[in-house]
Design a protein around this motif. Structure first.
Motif, PDB file in Angstrom:
ATOM      1  N   MET A   1      37.078   4.437  33.171  1.00  0.00           N
ATOM      2  CA  MET A   1      38.394   4.618  32.587  1.00  0.00           C
ATOM      3  C   MET A   1      38.293   5.064  31.115  1.00  0.00           C
ATOM      4  SD  MET A   1      41.503   4.314  33.565  1.00  0.00           S
ATOM      5  CE  MET A   1      43.124   4.151  32.958  1.00  0.00           C
ATOM      6  N   SER A   2      37.267   4.609  30.443  1.00  0.00           N
ATOM      7  CA  SER A   2      37.118   4.958  29.026  1.00  0.00           C
ATOM      8  C   SER A   2      36.819   6.444  28.854  1.00  0.00           C
ATOM      9  CB  SER A   2      36.032   4.105  28.381  1.00  0.00           C
ATOM     10  OG  SER A   2      34.780   4.376  28.987  1.00  0.00           O
ATOM     11  N   VAL A   3      36.230   7.087  29.868  1.00  0.00           N
ATOM     12  CA  VAL A   3      35.951   8.521  29.789  1.00  0.00           C
ATOM     13  C   VAL A   3      37.253   9.304  29.719  1.00  0.00           C
ATOM     14  CG1 VAL A   3      34.949  10.458  31.023  1.00  0.00           C
ATOM     15  CG2 VAL A   3      33.762   8.267  30.993  1.00  0.00           C
ATOM     16  N   ILE A   4      38.269   8.854  30.411  1.00  0.00           N
ATOM     17  CA  ILE A   4      39.570   9.526  30.388  1.00  0.00           C
ATOM     18  C   ILE A   4      40.162   9.495  28.980  1.00  0.00           C
ATOM     19  CG2 ILE A   4      41.947   9.417  31.230  1.00  0.00           C
ATOM     20  CD1 ILE A   4      40.814   8.455  33.897  1.00  0.00           C
ATOM     21  N   TYR A   5      40.027   8.360  28.308  1.00  0.00           N
ATOM     22  CA  TYR A   5      40.546   8.259  26.939  1.00  0.00           C
ATOM     23  C   TYR A   5      39.791   9.190  25.989  1.00  0.00           C
ATOM     24  CZ  TYR A   5      42.992   4.127  28.644  1.00  0.00           C
ATOM     25  OH  TYR A   5      43.792   3.277  29.340  1.00  0.00           O
ATOM     26  N   VAL A   6      38.492   9.286  26.161  1.00  0.00           N
ATOM     27  CA  VAL A   6      37.686  10.177  25.319  1.00  0.00           C
ATOM     28  C   VAL A   6      38.082  11.627  25.579  1.00  0.00           C
ATOM     29  CG1 VAL A   6      35.357  11.036  24.875  1.00  0.00           C
ATOM     30  CG2 VAL A   6      35.755   8.576  25.135  1.00  0.00           C
ATOM     31  N   LEU A   7      38.191  12.003  26.847  1.00  0.00           N
ATOM     32  CA  LEU A   7      38.579  13.376  27.173  1.00  0.00           C
ATOM     33  C   LEU A   7      39.983  13.688  26.677  1.00  0.00           C
ATOM     34  CD1 LEU A   7      37.128  13.779  30.776  1.00  0.00           C
ATOM     35  CD2 LEU A   7      36.317  14.835  28.673  1.00  0.00           C
ATOM     36  N   LEU A   8      40.875  12.740  26.770  1.00  0.00           N
ATOM     37  CA  LEU A   8      42.244  12.932  26.281  1.00  0.00           C
ATOM     38  C   LEU A   8      42.247  13.142  24.772  1.00  0.00           C
ATOM     39  CD1 LEU A   8      45.223  12.998  27.098  1.00  0.00           C
ATOM     40  CD2 LEU A   8      45.292  10.553  26.660  1.00  0.00           C
ATOM     41  N   ALA A   9      41.485  12.334  24.053  1.00  0.00           N
ATOM     42  CA  ALA A   9      41.407  12.460  22.596  1.00  0.00           C
ATOM     43  C   ALA A   9      40.792  13.803  22.200  1.00  0.00           C
ATOM     44  CB  ALA A   9      40.604  11.314  22.012  1.00  0.00           C
ATOM     45  N   VAL A  10      39.742  14.211  22.895  1.00  0.00           N
ATOM     46  CA  VAL A  10      39.097  15.488  22.584  1.00  0.00           C
ATOM     47  C   VAL A  10      40.031  16.653  22.878  1.00  0.00           C
ATOM     48  CG1 VAL A  10      37.227  17.041  23.272  1.00  0.00           C
ATOM     49  CG2 VAL A  10      36.754  14.623  22.870  1.00  0.00           C
ATOM     50  N   VAL A  12      43.340  16.672  22.930  1.00  0.00           N
ATOM     51  CA  VAL A  12      44.430  16.701  21.949  1.00  0.00           C
ATOM     52  C   VAL A  12      43.917  17.247  20.623  1.00  0.00           C
ATOM     53  CG1 VAL A  12      45.965  15.226  20.586  1.00  0.00           C
ATOM     54  CG2 VAL A  12      45.784  14.896  23.043  1.00  0.00           C
ATOM     55  N   THR A  13      42.709  16.874  20.233  1.00  0.00           N
ATOM     56  CA  THR A  13      42.124  17.380  18.986  1.00  0.00           C
ATOM     57  C   THR A  13      41.922  18.885  19.050  1.00  0.00           C
ATOM     58  OG1 THR A  13      40.983  15.268  18.686  1.00  0.00           O
ATOM     59  CG2 THR A  13      40.191  17.135  17.397  1.00  0.00           C
ATOM     60  N   VAL A  14      41.397  19.380  20.163  1.00  0.00           N
ATOM     61  CA  VAL A  14      41.194  20.827  20.325  1.00  0.00           C
ATOM     62  C   VAL A  14      42.531  21.559  20.305  1.00  0.00           C
ATOM     63  CG1 VAL A  14      40.432  22.599  21.949  1.00  0.00           C
ATOM     64  CG2 VAL A  14      38.992  20.612  21.501  1.00  0.00           C
ATOM     65  N   ALA A  15      43.547  20.991  20.948  1.00  0.00           N
ATOM     66  CA  ALA A  15      44.872  21.612  20.962  1.00  0.00           C
ATOM     67  C   ALA A  15      45.450  21.682  19.555  1.00  0.00           C
ATOM     68  CB  ALA A  15      45.805  20.836  21.887  1.00  0.00           C
ATOM     69  N   ILE A  16      45.283  20.643  18.784  1.00  0.00           N
ATOM     70  CA  ILE A  16      45.796  20.636  17.407  1.00  0.00           C
ATOM     71  C   ILE A  16      45.064  21.667  16.556  1.00  0.00           C
ATOM     72  CG2 ILE A  16      45.915  19.240  15.307  1.00  0.00           C
ATOM     73  CD1 ILE A  16      46.557  16.832  17.119  1.00  0.00           C
TER      74      ILE A  16
END
Length: 62
Positions: A1-10, A12-16
């Motif tokens: 489950m923690s991998v999903i949070y890391v991928l989500l954060a990455v 969002v960062t790339v999108a920004i």
């Protein structure tokens, strides 16, 4: 489950980062059209002739 949070954060960062790069490109004039105004004068006569033909045919109908 923690991998999903890391991928989500990455993601969002790339999108920004891409959004900021887009805003900077627009502000610096990257997307300004410098080609069309230079050729518009070449085709202006054709547009005027077409408009005058439309006006002439409309006046003949009335």
């Amino acid at each position: 489950m923690s991998v999903i949070y890391v991928l989500l954060a990455v993601s969002v960062t790339v999108a920004i980062v891409f959004f900021i790069a887009f805003i900077l490109a627009v502000k610096n004039g990257q997307y300004d059209d410098s080609y069309t105004p230079s050729i518009r004068m070449l085709f202006e006569d054709e547009l005027v002739k077409e408009k005058s033909k439309k006006i002439d045919t409309n006046q003949l109908k009335d």
